[in-house]
Enzyme design. Structure first.
Site, PDB file in Angstrom:
ATOM      1  N   SER A 148     -31.623  25.907  46.980  1.00 51.17           N
ATOM      2  CA  SER A 148     -31.861  24.516  47.389  1.00 51.17           C
ATOM      3  C   SER A 148     -32.076  23.672  46.144  1.00 51.17           C
ATOM      4  O   SER A 148     -32.545  24.186  45.113  1.00 51.17           O
ATOM      5  CB  SER A 148     -33.108  24.446  48.266  1.00 51.17           C
ATOM      6  N   TYR A 161     -41.598  26.166  50.367  1.00 52.93           N
ATOM      7  CA  TYR A 161     -40.131  26.225  50.379  1.00 52.93           C
ATOM      8  C   TYR A 161     -39.558  26.122  48.959  1.00 52.93           C
ATOM      9  O   TYR A 161     -38.689  26.913  48.573  1.00 52.93           O
ATOM     10  CB  TYR A 161     -39.613  25.089  51.263  1.00 52.93           C
ATOM     11  N   LYS A 165     -37.383  28.991  47.008  1.00 53.85           N
ATOM     12  CA  LYS A 165     -36.005  28.769  46.541  1.00 53.85           C
ATOM     13  C   LYS A 165     -35.909  28.907  45.020  1.00 53.85           C
ATOM     14  O   LYS A 165     -34.890  29.370  44.498  1.00 53.85           O
ATOM     15  CB  LYS A 165     -35.515  27.397  47.012  1.00 53.85           C
TER      16      LYS A 165
HETATM   17  N1  LIG Z   1     -30.007  21.416  55.375  1.00 45.91           N
HETATM   18  C1  LIG Z   1     -30.444  21.138  54.141  1.00 45.91           C
HETATM   19  O1  LIG Z   1     -30.708  19.978  53.773  1.00 45.91           O
HETATM   20  C2  LIG Z   1     -30.626  22.270  53.148  1.00 45.91           C
HETATM   21  C3  LIG Z   1     -30.879  21.908  51.815  1.00 45.91           C
HETATM   22  C4  LIG Z   1     -31.050  22.914  50.881  1.00 45.91           C
HETATM   23  C5  LIG Z   1     -30.945  24.238  51.257  1.00 45.91           C
HETATM   24  N2  LIG Z   1     -30.706  24.559  52.553  1.00 45.91           N
HETATM   25  C6  LIG Z   1     -30.596  25.985  52.893  1.00 45.91           C
HETATM   26  O2  LIG Z   1     -29.356  26.202  53.532  1.00 45.91           O
HETATM   27  C7  LIG Z   1     -29.440  27.382  54.326  1.00 45.91           C
HETATM   28  C8  LIG Z   1     -28.870  27.082  55.694  1.00 45.91           C
HETATM   29  O3  LIG Z   1     -29.693  26.127  56.336  1.00 45.91           O
HETATM   30  P1  LIG Z   1     -29.127  25.022  57.345  1.00 45.91           P
HETATM   31  O4  LIG Z   1     -29.451  23.712  56.785  1.00 45.91           O
HETATM   32  O5  LIG Z   1     -27.730  25.341  57.720  1.00 45.91           O
HETATM   33  O6  LIG Z   1     -30.141  25.233  58.574  1.00 45.91           O
HETATM   34  P2  LIG Z   1     -29.927  25.811  60.028  1.00 45.91           P
HETATM   35  O7  LIG Z   1     -31.299  25.821  60.611  1.00 45.91           O
HETATM   36  O8  LIG Z   1     -28.851  25.065  60.726  1.00 45.91           O
HETATM   37  O9  LIG Z   1     -29.426  27.312  59.773  1.00 45.91           O
HETATM   38  C9  LIG Z   1     -30.276  28.339  59.355  1.00 45.91           C
HETATM   39  C10 LIG Z   1     -29.813  29.619  60.036  1.00 45.91           C
HETATM   40  O10 LIG Z   1     -30.601  30.712  59.529  1.00 45.91           O
HETATM   41  C11 LIG Z   1     -30.919  31.533  60.632  1.00 45.91           C
HETATM   42  N3  LIG Z   1     -32.118  32.337  60.355  1.00 45.91           N
HETATM   43  C12 LIG Z   1     -33.405  31.894  60.254  1.00 45.91           C
HETATM   44  N4  LIG Z   1     -34.223  32.928  60.043  1.00 45.91           N
HETATM   45  C13 LIG Z   1     -33.445  34.047  59.988  1.00 45.91           C
HETATM   46  C14 LIG Z   1     -33.710  35.427  59.804  1.00 45.91           C
HETATM   47  N5  LIG Z   1     -34.954  35.879  59.649  1.00 45.91           N
HETATM   48  N6  LIG Z   1     -32.673  36.293  59.787  1.00 45.91           N
HETATM   49  C15 LIG Z   1     -31.413  35.848  59.975  1.00 45.91           C
HETATM   50  N7  LIG Z   1     -31.094  34.559  60.190  1.00 45.91           N
HETATM   51  C16 LIG Z   1     -32.107  33.673  60.189  1.00 45.91           C
HETATM   52  C17 LIG Z   1     -31.132  30.567  61.788  1.00 45.91           C
HETATM   53  O11 LIG Z   1     -31.070  31.205  63.054  1.00 45.91           O
HETATM   54  C18 LIG Z   1     -30.021  29.560  61.562  1.00 45.91           C
HETATM   55  O12 LIG Z   1     -28.827  29.920  62.222  1.00 45.91           O
HETATM   56  C19 LIG Z   1     -30.919  27.779  54.326  1.00 45.91           C
HETATM   57  O13 LIG Z   1     -31.127  28.809  53.384  1.00 45.91           O
HETATM   58  C20 LIG Z   1     -31.616  26.514  53.882  1.00 45.91           C
HETATM   59  O14 LIG Z   1     -32.866  26.779  53.287  1.00 45.91           O
HETATM   60  C21 LIG Z   1     -30.540  23.599  53.517  1.00 45.91           C
END
Ligand SMILES: NC(=O)c1ccc[n+]([C@@H]2O[C@H](COP(=O)([O-])OP(=O)(O)OC[C@H]3O[C@@H](n4cnc5c(N)ncnc54)[C@H](O)[C@@H]3O)[C@@H](O)[C@H]2O)c1
Length: 284
Positions: A148, A161, A165
């Site tokens: 992130s 968080y 990360k």
């Molecule tokens: N959306 C943002 O702004 C953003 C920014 C930086 C980083 N991220 C990172 O991107 C990645 C994807 O997030 P997203 O934004 O698509 O969110 P999202 O909530 O749409 O997807 C996250 C997915 O991870 C799955 N998950 C959660 N816990 C789990 C576990 N214990 N085992 C297996 N699967 C699990 C959830 O069921 C979900 O499908 C994450 O690592 C998040 O931290 C997101």
């Protein structure tokens, strides 16, 4: 020699975790569109299977499977003799993540522990199992971790968080150091604010207008933006890229006052508020 983007990953086999939703689902779709066969893993098994069915209906090859990455046995099962990954694994996208925000003084220990369990320990288990499998198959591979922008940019109310990360980003750098001798590359993408289920609450009530206005490209990320960067790192166009932490954030980290603010002249008060609540949108 670079192949055309449409066929860049033809014949490759990929695992994507957290693939039921958001960035993971978009990544699975993108890897498939570039020719890879994809295994979609998620704690939300129904969601992963649904995305896999959509990919299959569009002419791709995909399987959805249950995996809670905090359980090492479930992670091991991804590579068992019954798995479609048994004989081949070229790409591992360790993407699943979880987060909650709250003031440092009030973070409950279970929230801190879950943040590290899912994001750090769970991603470690996936990466270690995938790397061991790649080493045993002897074909090299590419591991891409979703970190992130919070790994490098301190965000108030996100101590757990951001710390998790940051740990992941360093883990990826050390993985690149150690795994290069097996022709395994390891890189991280560092998304900025991306419109997914994870950011729904933050982007409600004026949050979206604020984050768009504070991003040099004038918009938030879309899951497809992150998926495109992952596909690049996964394939041969990135053959000489390892140990990278690639910001995919529309420039927001270069110019970031953060999502939550306070008036630092007020002492001994918990007065953090979303910056958009202190900010009034002018005409676009
Ligand atoms: N959306 C943002 O702004 C953003 C920014 C930086 C980083 N991220 C990172 O991107 C990645 C994807 O997030 P997203 O934004 O698509 O969110 P999202 O909530 O749409 O997807 C996250 C997915 O991870 C799955 N998950 C959660 N816990 C789990 C576990 N214990 N085992 C297996 N699967 C699990 C959830 O069921 C979900 O499908 C994450 O690592 C998040 O931290 C997101």
């Amino acid at each position: 020699m670079n192949s055309s983007p449409a066929a860049r990953l033809a014949g490759r086999v990929a695992l994507v975790t957290g693939a039921a939703s958001g960035i993971g689902a978009a990544t699975a779709r993108r890897l498939s569109a570039e020719g890879a066969s994809v295994v979609l893993a998620d704690i939300d098994a129904d969601g992963a299977k649904k995305v896999a069915e959509e990919i299959t209906a569009a002419g791709g090859e995909a399987t959805g499977t249950a995996c809670d990455q905090t359980d090492p046995d479930q992670v091991e099962d991804l590579f068992s003799p019954a798995s479609p990954l048994r004989d081949r694994l070229d790409i591992c996208v360790a993407n699943a993540g979880w987060g909650r925000f709250g003031p440092f003084l009030e973070i409950p220990l279970p929230v801190w522990r879950k943040t590290f369990d899912v994001n750090v320990t769970g991603t470690f288990s996936v990466c270690q199992a995938a790397a061991r499998h790649m080493v045993s198959l002897g074909r090299g591979g590419s591991i891409v971790v979703t970190s992130s922008c919070g790994a490098v940019n301190p965000v108030a109310l996100f101590a757990a968080y951001c710390s998790a990360k940051a740990a992941l980003s360093m883990m990826v750098t050390v993985m690149a150091y150690e795994l290069g001798q097996y022709d395994i590359r390891a890189n991280a993408v560092l998304p900025g604010v991306t419109e997914t289920a994870m950011t729904n609450a933050m982007l409600a009530d004026g949050g979206k207008a604020y984050t768009e206005a504070e991003s040099p490209l004038g918009r938030n990320g879309r899951p497809e933006d992150i998926a495109a960067a992952v596909a690049f790192l996964a394939g041969d166009d990135a053959a000489f890229v390892t140990g990278a932490n690639l910001l995919v954030d529309g420039g927001a980290t270069a110019f970031s006052p953060g999502w939550f603010g306070t008036d630092f002249r007020r002492r001994h008060e918990t007065a953090w508020m979303p910056r958009h609540a202190q900010w009034s949108p002018g005409p676009a």
